[in-house]
Design a protein around this motif. Structure first.
Motif, mmCIF file in Angstrom:
data_model
loop_
_atom_site.group_PDB
_atom_site.id
_atom_site.type_symbol
_atom_site.label_atom_id
_atom_site.label_comp_id
_atom_site.label_asym_id
_atom_site.label_seq_id
_atom_site.Cartn_x
_atom_site.Cartn_y
_atom_site.Cartn_z
ATOM 1 N N VAL A 202 -21.388 -31.809 15.461
ATOM 2 C CA VAL A 202 -22.532 -31.000 15.043
ATOM 3 C C VAL A 202 -23.592 -31.965 14.548
ATOM 4 N N GLN A 203 -24.801 -31.861 15.073
ATOM 5 C CA GLN A 203 -25.824 -32.837 14.703
ATOM 6 C C GLN A 203 -27.231 -32.294 14.942
ATOM 7 N N PHE A 204 -28.212 -32.914 14.266
ATOM 8 C CA PHE A 204 -29.612 -32.588 14.538
ATOM 9 C C PHE A 204 -29.932 -32.931 15.983
ATOM 10 N N ASP A 205 -30.833 -32.173 16.604
ATOM 11 C CA ASP A 205 -31.211 -32.435 17.993
ATOM 12 C C ASP A 205 -32.736 -32.526 18.098
ATOM 13 N N TYR A 206 -33.181 -33.598 18.722
ATOM 14 C CA TYR A 206 -34.622 -33.826 18.853
ATOM 15 C C TYR A 206 -35.072 -33.798 20.321
ATOM 16 N N GLN A 208 -35.301 -31.044 22.182
ATOM 17 C CA GLN A 208 -35.974 -29.792 22.520
ATOM 18 C C GLN A 208 -37.417 -29.793 21.995
ATOM 19 N N ASP A 209 -38.235 -28.978 22.638
ATOM 20 C CA ASP A 209 -39.637 -28.870 22.232
ATOM 21 C C ASP A 209 -39.767 -27.874 21.086
ATOM 22 N N ARG A 210 -38.898 -28.054 20.087
ATOM 23 C CA ARG A 210 -38.879 -27.191 18.921
ATOM 24 C C ARG A 210 -38.467 -28.009 17.701
ATOM 25 N N VAL A 211 -38.793 -27.507 16.538
ATOM 26 C CA VAL A 211 -38.422 -28.215 15.315
ATOM 27 C C VAL A 211 -37.196 -27.548 14.687
ATOM 28 N N ASN A 212 -36.553 -28.264 13.787
ATOM 29 C CA ASN A 212 -35.406 -27.762 13.019
ATOM 30 C C ASN A 212 -34.245 -27.359 13.911
ATOM 31 N N CYS A 213 -34.040 -28.109 14.989
ATOM 32 C CA CYS A 213 -32.973 -27.804 15.932
ATOM 33 C C CYS A 213 -31.726 -28.641 15.649
ATOM 34 N N PHE A 214 -30.585 -28.066 15.969
ATOM 35 C CA PHE A 214 -29.327 -28.807 15.920
ATOM 36 C C PHE A 214 -28.435 -28.298 17.044
ATOM 37 N N CYS A 215 -27.384 -29.022 17.323
ATOM 38 C CA CYS A 215 -26.524 -28.641 18.435
ATOM 39 C C CYS A 215 -25.054 -28.738 18.058
ATOM 40 N N LEU A 216 -24.245 -27.927 18.738
ATOM 41 C CA LEU A 216 -22.797 -27.953 18.619
ATOM 42 C C LEU A 216 -22.234 -28.351 19.971
ATOM 43 N N VAL A 217 -21.438 -29.399 19.990
ATOM 44 C CA VAL A 217 -20.915 -29.938 21.241
ATOM 45 C C VAL A 217 -19.507 -29.425 21.492
ATOM 46 N N PHE A 218 -19.346 -28.680 22.601
ATOM 47 C CA PHE A 218 -18.047 -28.197 23.056
ATOM 48 C C PHE A 218 -17.735 -28.830 24.407
ATOM 49 N N TYR A 224 -27.522 -25.149 21.646
ATOM 50 C CA TYR A 224 -28.715 -25.589 20.928
ATOM 51 C C TYR A 224 -29.243 -24.442 20.066
ATOM 52 N N LEU A 225 -29.382 -24.710 18.771
ATOM 53 C CA LEU A 225 -29.809 -23.692 17.815
ATOM 54 C C LEU A 225 -30.969 -24.223 16.979
ATOM 55 N N CYS A 226 -31.854 -23.323 16.546
ATOM 56 C CA CYS A 226 -32.985 -23.707 15.710
ATOM 57 C C CYS A 226 -33.056 -22.796 14.486
ATOM 58 N N ALA A 227 -33.296 -23.404 13.338
ATOM 59 C CA ALA A 227 -33.464 -22.663 12.090
ATOM 60 C C ALA A 227 -34.947 -22.563 11.754
ATOM 61 N N ILE A 237 -25.802 -27.472 9.227
ATOM 62 C CA ILE A 237 -25.125 -28.678 9.712
ATOM 63 C C ILE A 237 -24.069 -29.147 8.722
ATOM 64 N N LYS A 238 -24.424 -29.186 7.445
ATOM 65 C CA LYS A 238 -23.465 -29.647 6.432
ATOM 66 C C LYS A 238 -22.257 -28.735 6.364
ATOM 67 N N MET A 239 -22.476 -27.418 6.424
ATOM 68 C CA MET A 239 -21.365 -26.479 6.357
ATOM 69 C C MET A 239 -20.470 -26.597 7.587
ATOM 70 N N LEU A 240 -21.082 -26.708 8.771
ATOM 71 C CA LEU A 240 -20.305 -26.822 10.001
ATOM 72 C C LEU A 240 -19.527 -28.137 10.045
ATOM 73 N N ARG A 241 -20.146 -29.216 9.593
ATOM 74 C CA ARG A 241 -19.442 -30.501 9.559
ATOM 75 C C ARG A 241 -18.278 -30.464 8.586
ATOM 76 N N TRP A 242 -18.460 -29.770 7.467
ATOM 77 C CA TRP A 242 -17.364 -29.624 6.510
ATOM 78 C C TRP A 242 -16.203 -28.883 7.157
ATOM 79 N N LYS A 243 -16.535 -27.850 7.943
ATOM 80 C CA LYS A 243 -15.504 -27.100 8.648
ATOM 81 C C LYS A 243 -14.724 -28.031 9.584
ATOM 82 N N LEU A 244 -15.457 -28.833 10.353
ATOM 83 C CA LEU A 244 -14.802 -29.735 11.308
ATOM 84 C C LEU A 244 -13.908 -30.734 10.589
ATOM 85 N N SER A 245 -14.361 -31.222 9.453
ATOM 86 C CA SER A 245 -13.557 -32.189 8.703
ATOM 87 C C SER A 245 -12.274 -31.545 8.193
#
Length: 251
Positions: A202-206, A208-218, A224-227, A237-245
Motif C-alpha cells: 500500500v503506497q502513495f501513487d503519483y 495518476q492525474d489526480r492528487v491524494n492518490c494511493f494504490c493497493l497492489v494485488f 487506485y484510490l483518491c482521498a 495508508i497508515k491504517m492499511l499498512r498496519w493491517k498488512l504488518s
C-alpha cells in the motif's frame, strides 16, 4: 532521559509505567490518529509533552475531534488544571469517576474509557484484552476481552475503474482484513470485498492525474484510490499498512 522536573525516584517512574494508557513518547499527531481511527467519544490517553521534563498531555476524543490538556509532574504531585494529586493512584481514581472537562468551545468532555498502550487486532490474529474502564484495584484479570472497533475505518474514496479508466466515488469500509466498497453509504451489499491477506503493498501513487492518490497492489490488479485530502490519504495508508504488518505477524 527523565520525564520529571523534580528529583523523583525510580519508584515514581515505575508507578507511571504501570498506567495502561500512558503512551510515553507518542506524538500529538499520532495520538489524534489513534483516537479518531480506533477510539470513541470519550476515549483518552496520557503521553509525554514536548514542553519539557515533567510535562505530559492528556489527549481526549470529543466526537469528531481530539482535545489536549496539560498535566504536569511538579514537587511530587500531578497537577491537572486547578487540581493536584499526591499520587498516581489519586490521579487514576480521578479519571475513574468520569470527570467533566470544558474545552475552549465550552463543550463538556466526559472521560469514558482509557485507550490502552498495547493493542492487537481482535479475533483474527490472537485474542486481545483491552481496558474499557479503569477503577480502583482493577487488575489484568478484570479487563474485557472485546474490542470490535479496533483497526476499523470508513469513508468515501474515489476509485479508478478496472477497464474504463474513469473515476467514481465509492463508500469504503475497513474491518479486520477486509476492505469493502459500496456504490454509496446507504447500500447494504458491497460491490467487491478485497482480502488484504492477498495485498502485497500500500503506497502513495503519483502516476495518476489526480492528487491524494494511493494504490493497493494485488497479484491480479492494482487498485487506485483518491482521498479528498492528503491527511485523509495518509490515514488510510497508515491504517492499511498496519493491517498488512499484523497479517504478516500472524503468518
Amino acid at each position: 532521559m527523565s520525564f520529571y522536573s523534580d528529583a523523583s525516584t525510580e519508584d515514581t517512574r515505575d508507578e507511571l509505567d504501570t498506567l495502561g494508557w500512558y503512551h510515553y513518547d507518542l506524538s500529538r499527531h499520532a495520538a489524534e490518529a489513534l483516537l479518531l481511527s480506533n477510539g470513541s467519544d470519550g476515549s483518552y490517553l496520557l503521553r509525554n509533552s514536548n514542553e519539557g521534563p515533567g510535562c505530559f498531555a492528556l489527549s481526549v476524543r470529543a466526537k469528531d475531534s481530539v482535545k489536549h490538556f496539560h498535566v504536569m509532574r511538579k514537587d511530587g504531585c500531578y497537577v491537572f488544571g486547578f487540581n493536584e494529586y499526591a499520587t498516581l493512584q489519586d490521579f487514576v481514581n480521578h479519571f475513574a469517576n468520569q470527570p467533566l472537562l470544558g474545552s475552549d468551545t465550552g463543550t463538556l468532555i466526559v472521560l469514558k474509557c482509557p485507550y490502552p498502550r498495547h493493542v492487537e487486532e481482535p479475533s483474527i490474529y490472537e485474542s486481545v484484552r483491552v481496558h474499557t474502564a479503569i477503577q480502583t484495584g482493577r487488575t489484568e484479570n478484570d479487563l474485557v476481552p472485546n474490542a470490535p472497533s479496533l483497526g476499523t475505518k470508513e469513508g468515501y474514496l474515489v476509485k479508478q475503474g478496472a477497464f474504463v479508466k474513469n473515476w467514481k466515488q465509492r463508500w469504503f469500509t475497513l474491518s479486520r482484513y477486509e476492505l469493502k466498497y459500496f456504490k454509496d453509504k446507504t447500500c447494504e451489499e458491497p460491490i467487491r470485498i478485497l482480502d488484504l491477506r492477498a495485498c502485497s503493498a500500500v503506497q502513495f501513487d503519483y502516476s495518476q492525474d489526480r492528487v491524494n492518490c494511493f494504490c493497493l497492489v494485488f497479484p491480479d490488479r492494482t487498485f487506485y484510490l483518491c482521498a479528498k485530502t492528503g491527511v485523509e490519504a495518509d490515514e488510510w495508508i497508515k491504517m492499511l499498512r498496519w493491517k498488512l504488518s499484523q497479517i504478516k505477524k500472524g503468518q
